[in-house]
Design an enzyme around this catalytic site. Structure first.
Site, PDB file in Angstrom:
ATOM      1  N   ASP A   1       0.846  -1.191   0.000  1.00  0.00           N
ATOM      2  CA  ASP A   1       0.000   0.000   0.000  1.00  0.00           C
ATOM      3  C   ASP A   1       0.883   1.243   0.000  1.00  0.00           C
ATOM      4  O   ASP A   1       2.002   1.217   0.516  1.00  0.00           O
ATOM      5  CB  ASP A   1      -0.892  -0.010   1.248  1.00  0.00           C
ATOM      6  CG  ASP A   1      -2.126   0.855   1.077  1.00  0.00           C
ATOM      7  OD1 ASP A   1      -3.225   0.292   0.937  1.00  0.00           O
ATOM      8  OD2 ASP A   1      -1.995   2.102   1.084  1.00  0.00           O
TER       9      ASP A   1
ATOM     10  N   ASP B   1       3.905   2.319  -4.468  1.00  0.00           N
ATOM     11  CA  ASP B   1       3.124   3.334  -5.168  1.00  0.00           C
ATOM     12  C   ASP B   1       2.819   2.752  -6.535  1.00  0.00           C
ATOM     13  O   ASP B   1       3.704   2.671  -7.397  1.00  0.00           O
ATOM     14  CB  ASP B   1       3.924   4.639  -5.288  1.00  0.00           C
ATOM     15  CG  ASP B   1       3.177   5.710  -6.073  1.00  0.00           C
ATOM     16  OD1 ASP B   1       2.077   5.434  -6.587  1.00  0.00           O
ATOM     17  OD2 ASP B   1       3.711   6.830  -6.183  1.00  0.00           O
TER      18      ASP B   1
ATOM     19  N   ASN C   1      -5.653  -4.838  -6.486  1.00  0.00           N
ATOM     20  CA  ASN C   1      -6.831  -4.349  -5.776  1.00  0.00           C
ATOM     21  C   ASN C   1      -6.800  -2.839  -5.529  1.00  0.00           C
ATOM     22  O   ASN C   1      -7.846  -2.230  -5.331  1.00  0.00           O
ATOM     23  CB  ASN C   1      -6.949  -5.074  -4.426  1.00  0.00           C
ATOM     24  CG  ASN C   1      -8.045  -4.525  -3.559  1.00  0.00           C
ATOM     25  OD1 ASN C   1      -9.223  -4.746  -3.797  1.00  0.00           O
ATOM     26  ND2 ASN C   1      -7.659  -3.783  -2.524  1.00  0.00           N
TER      27      ASN C   1
ATOM     28  N   TYR D   1     -13.518   6.526 -13.072  1.00  0.00           N
ATOM     29  CA  TYR D   1     -13.481   5.202 -12.440  1.00  0.00           C
ATOM     30  C   TYR D   1     -14.076   4.152 -13.365  1.00  0.00           C
ATOM     31  O   TYR D   1     -13.498   3.064 -13.563  1.00  0.00           O
ATOM     32  CB  TYR D   1     -14.263   5.273 -11.126  1.00  0.00           C
ATOM     33  CG  TYR D   1     -14.413   3.970 -10.393  1.00  0.00           C
ATOM     34  CD1 TYR D   1     -13.402   3.487  -9.569  1.00  0.00           C
ATOM     35  CD2 TYR D   1     -15.589   3.232 -10.487  1.00  0.00           C
ATOM     36  CE1 TYR D   1     -13.553   2.300  -8.857  1.00  0.00           C
ATOM     37  CE2 TYR D   1     -15.755   2.052  -9.793  1.00  0.00           C
ATOM     38  CZ  TYR D   1     -14.731   1.590  -8.981  1.00  0.00           C
ATOM     39  OH  TYR D   1     -14.894   0.410  -8.289  1.00  0.00           O
TER      40      TYR D   1
ATOM     41  N   THR E   1     -18.481  -2.216   2.282  1.00  0.00           N
ATOM     42  CA  THR E   1     -17.235  -1.693   2.847  1.00  0.00           C
ATOM     43  C   THR E   1     -17.542  -0.468   3.705  1.00  0.00           C
ATOM     44  O   THR E   1     -18.674   0.036   3.737  1.00  0.00           O
ATOM     45  CB  THR E   1     -16.263  -1.299   1.729  1.00  0.00           C
ATOM     46  OG1 THR E   1     -16.888  -0.285   0.932  1.00  0.00           O
ATOM     47  CG2 THR E   1     -15.930  -2.496   0.852  1.00  0.00           C
TER      48      THR E   1
END
Length: 250
Positions: free
Chosen positions: A37, A60, A87, A154, A189
């Protein structure tokens, strides 16, 4: 039915949500997992929280050299790399006419280009070392103009992620590398919980569009991802699995 004993997996953006659930599922099936991450502290905290056998690392995904260094360090530390889960992703709602240039570019950089860098660098290693499995996280927004929310950057990135799985699967099939994608539906989530708590009419609209009439648990998506990453899916490559409670059936 799924045994990942001895396998080494990397989950980008694995500190929370679907990524964290996927990490837990992979570990439950016997894999060692690296959560990668851009927030290294979050990755390390998630690694401590989730299970033994989980490791936090920095990456990154918008920087190809950072992704390459991660692949090299994982292979050096563990001696192999078997599974790569793309992900990491971001989303920001905006009407197209109001979409700022920097928001468009940042979304494409993280969601689409970042997925390509991850797949390419993992694929280079896997193609040279006997195979492996790559799973991209796409979205139902790749296949439907979602409502009432709007996030064209997106959506465009996620259809690219889905098609990328097909193209790379065809290129790497003879090297023993399988590439698939999962297109989750509305998943329970923290982000969606917050939206639902603050905007009950939006939640009502979402649920009305889903044949099963419910949100999906992150663990349900994680089980699909884990299956595709495992030898139980040895004949499956170049596919997009819609784990969406029937959303794209209507």
């Amino acid at each position: 039915m799924i045994d990942l004993s001895g396998k080494i997996a990397v989950v980008t953006g694995g500190a929370r949500g679907i990524g964290a659930a996927t990490t837990s599922q992979l570990v439950a099936c016997g894999a060692q997992v690296v959560i990668a991450d851009v927030r290294q502290d979050a990755a390390e905290e998630a690694a401590r929280r989730l299970a033994p056998g989980v490791h936090g690392r920095y990456v990154d995904v918008t920087d190809s050299s950072s992704v390459r260094e991660l692949v090299e360090s994982v292979a050096a530390e563990f001696g192999r790399l078997d599974i790569w889960i793309n992900n990491a992703g971001i989303v920001e709602d905006s009407l197209a006419l109001d979409l700022a240039d920097d928001v468009w570019q940042r979304t494409i950089d993280v969601d689409l280009t970042g997925t390509f860098y991850g797949a390419r660098e993992a694929g280079r290693y896997m193609c040279a070392h006997g195979g492996g499995a790559v799973v991209n996280i796409s979205s139902i927004a790749a296949y439907r103009a979602t409502r009432p929310e709007h996030h064209v950057a997106y959506d465009v990135a996620k259809i690219g992620v889905a098609h990328m799985a097909k193209v790379l699967a065809s290129e790497w099939a003879t090297a023993g590398v399988r590439v698939n994608a999962v297109a989750p539906g509305y998943t329970n989530t923290d982000i969606l919980k917050d939206v639902g708590a603050n905007n009950p009419e939006i939640m009502k609209s979402w649920l009305s569009q889903i044949p099963q009439g419910r949100l999906i648990d992150p663990e349900e998506i994680a089980r699909v991802v884990t299956f595709l990453a495992s030898d139980a899916a040895s004949s499956i490559t170049g596919q997009v699995v819609h784990a969406d409670a029937g959303f794209t059936a209507w």
